[in-house]
Write a protein that holds these residues in place. Structure first.
Motif, mmCIF file in Angstrom:
data_model
loop_
_atom_site.group_PDB
_atom_site.id
_atom_site.type_symbol
_atom_site.label_atom_id
_atom_site.label_comp_id
_atom_site.label_asym_id
_atom_site.label_seq_id
_atom_site.Cartn_x
_atom_site.Cartn_y
_atom_site.Cartn_z
ATOM 1 N N UNK A 76 1.719 4.972 7.417
ATOM 2 C CA UNK A 76 1.234 6.135 6.687
ATOM 3 C C UNK A 76 -0.142 5.835 6.111
ATOM 4 N N UNK A 77 -1.021 6.816 6.123
ATOM 5 C CA UNK A 77 -2.401 6.636 5.632
ATOM 6 C C UNK A 77 -2.767 7.581 4.505
ATOM 7 N N UNK A 78 -2.283 8.819 4.540
ATOM 8 C CA UNK A 78 -2.660 9.829 3.557
ATOM 9 C C UNK A 78 -1.424 10.610 3.127
ATOM 10 N N UNK A 110 6.465 8.353 -3.628
ATOM 11 C CA UNK A 110 5.644 7.224 -3.196
ATOM 12 C C UNK A 110 5.936 6.974 -1.732
ATOM 13 N N UNK A 111 4.961 7.256 -0.870
ATOM 14 C CA UNK A 111 5.141 7.158 0.573
ATOM 15 C C UNK A 111 4.562 5.840 1.058
ATOM 16 N N UNK A 112 5.400 5.043 1.701
ATOM 17 C CA UNK A 112 4.983 3.798 2.318
ATOM 18 C C UNK A 112 5.323 3.864 3.798
ATOM 19 N N UNK A 115 0.845 -1.188 0.000
ATOM 20 C CA UNK A 115 0.000 0.000 0.000
ATOM 21 C C UNK A 115 0.879 1.236 0.000
ATOM 22 N N UNK A 116 0.561 2.201 -0.844
ATOM 23 C CA UNK A 116 1.387 3.405 -0.923
ATOM 24 C C UNK A 116 0.520 4.613 -1.274
ATOM 25 N N UNK A 117 1.017 5.783 -0.950
ATOM 26 C CA UNK A 117 0.374 7.042 -1.323
ATOM 27 C C UNK A 117 1.291 7.761 -2.297
ATOM 28 N N UNK A 118 0.744 8.323 -3.356
ATOM 29 C CA UNK A 118 1.563 9.004 -4.347
ATOM 30 C C UNK A 118 1.219 10.479 -4.451
ATOM 31 N N UNK A 119 2.235 11.287 -4.765
ATOM 32 C CA UNK A 119 2.034 12.726 -4.964
ATOM 33 C C UNK A 119 3.226 13.272 -5.732
#
Length: 380
Positions: free
Chosen positions: A264-266, A223-225, A211-215
């Motif tokens: 990390x969630x968001x 890509x934040x994991x 699961x990762x968040x991208x920006x």
């Protein structure tokens, strides 16, 4: 020998060039209206006067295009494909500034409720699938309300496993492919060009199935994991475009790092600064100088701890961070609802720190008990 007295060196210095502050305020505001959003936080460091002008309502009125904050809720109980869209707006006919979620009738694609999203100008791109990988692309123009299906990707991808970012107006999609492997897999990075309406391949990267968040920050995709933050630079040499950084936090001592073992969630970007919400650490920002995460500080210099963030995004054009969250359960006439809380955080740079001031907080609406946040982003 000449009887003339020696010449004295002139002590007269040429006058300094005119500064921005010497111009009438109306002209300065018109100049600032054309400053790109990504430079506004940096420009606010120059002086208190500029910082005040950048946040003035007069400047917001001069900007030709203003972003809206879109919030999407999913009904997970009755029909998980049913979604409800809202926009965050100031309340009308109130003596003080308050905010409310207003239903948005724009026809978002219900069958793509869980896709990854990216925004370019007034267009929203729904990419891939949610529970099952998909190669679909749907494009919504928020100004006309028209929804069109774009060309398919070559690799079916799944939300949360894929990172999506926008660089130079192009949409980059990394990871999220179909694989039975749990950890690492090689997968094509695909790039969509809205101008030509075509996908192209940008090489192969080895990404983890996680699961990762991208920006997007500084023309790179972050890509934040929970264990690491990866940075994809499309301008790098082949096989050197992806850099992986173990998640660390900056301690109180300048430049000293310590382990950041947190979930990390968001993640979102506010004026070219990457922010993420960690379960135990709260909202933090990524310091690209030290490649480490830093906590926000309050006006008193102490850590500003934001304990809840079910959704985050930049709000409007005034450089504030919007944090939304669900509040407690309510019952009215045997109908159960949940209130939606919102916090608007004003951000200012102070040396190697970012100071956050809670500009406004309150309840912006109520939704049925079974609703949960699905999307939150800004778009023209």
């Amino acid at each position: 020998m000449s009887d003339e007295p020696p010449k004295k060196h002139s002590t007269h210095h040429p006058p300094p060039p005119p500064s921005l502050s010497s111009l009438p305020q109306e002209i300065v505001l018109r100049c600032l209206a054309f400053v790109p959003r990504s430079y506004r936080l940096s420009l606010s460091w120059v002086s208190k006067e500029l910082r005040s002008l950048l946040r003035s309502p007069e400047l917001n009125g001069l900007r030709p295009d203003k972003n809206s904050l879109y919030v999407c809720f999913q009904n997970k109980h009755n029909d998980p494909t049913t979604v409800h869209w809202f926009t965050l707006r100031p309340k009308e006919e109130t003596t003080t500034t308050e905010y409310v979620l207003v239903p948005n009738p724009t026809p978002f694609p219900p069958h793509k409720y869980g896709s990854s999203t990216a925004t370019v100008g007034s267009k929203i791109f729904f990419i891939g699938g949610s529970r099952k990988p998909s190669s679909d692309l749907w494009i919504l123009d928020t100004r006309t309300g028209n929804m069109t299906q774009g060309p398919s990707m070559s690799v079916p991808r799944k939300k949360y496993d894929a990172a999506v970012g926008v660089i130079d107006g192009k949409v980059y999609v990394i990871g999220g492919g179909v694989s039975n492997k749990r950890f690492h897999e090689e997968i094509q990075v695909e790039v969509f060009d809205p101008k030509s309406g075509t996908w192209e391949l940008a090489g192969v990267e080895n990404v983890r199935k996680t699961l990762r968040c991208g920006a997007s920050v500084d023309r790179k995709v972050y890509m934040v994991e929970s264990e690491e933050t990866s940075v994809y630079n499309p301008r790098g040499c082949e096989r050197e475009r992806m850099v992986r950084i173990v998640n660390e936090r900056l301690s109180s001592e300048r430049g000293r790092k310590e382990a950041l073992d947190d979930t990390v969630c968001r993640a979102c970007v506010v004026e070219d600064v990457l922010f993420a919400f960690f379960v135990r650490s709260g909202v933090m920002w990524f310091n690209t100088k030290f490649n480490a995460w830093s906590s926000l500080v309050g006006p008193d210099g102490k850590k500003l701890f934001i304990s809840r963030a079910d959704a985050m995004s930049e709000y409007d054009d005034d450089g504030r961070l919007a944090v939304l969250y669900m509040l407690g359960e309510n019952e009215v006439d045997e109908t159960f609802t949940k209130s939606v809380g919102c916090m608007l955080v004003k951000l200012d740079r102070a040396g190697e720190k970012i100071c956050g001031t809670i500009d406004w907080s309150g309840v912006v609406g109520a939704v049925p008990y079974w609703f949960s946040f699905l999307h939150c982003f800004t778009c023209l």
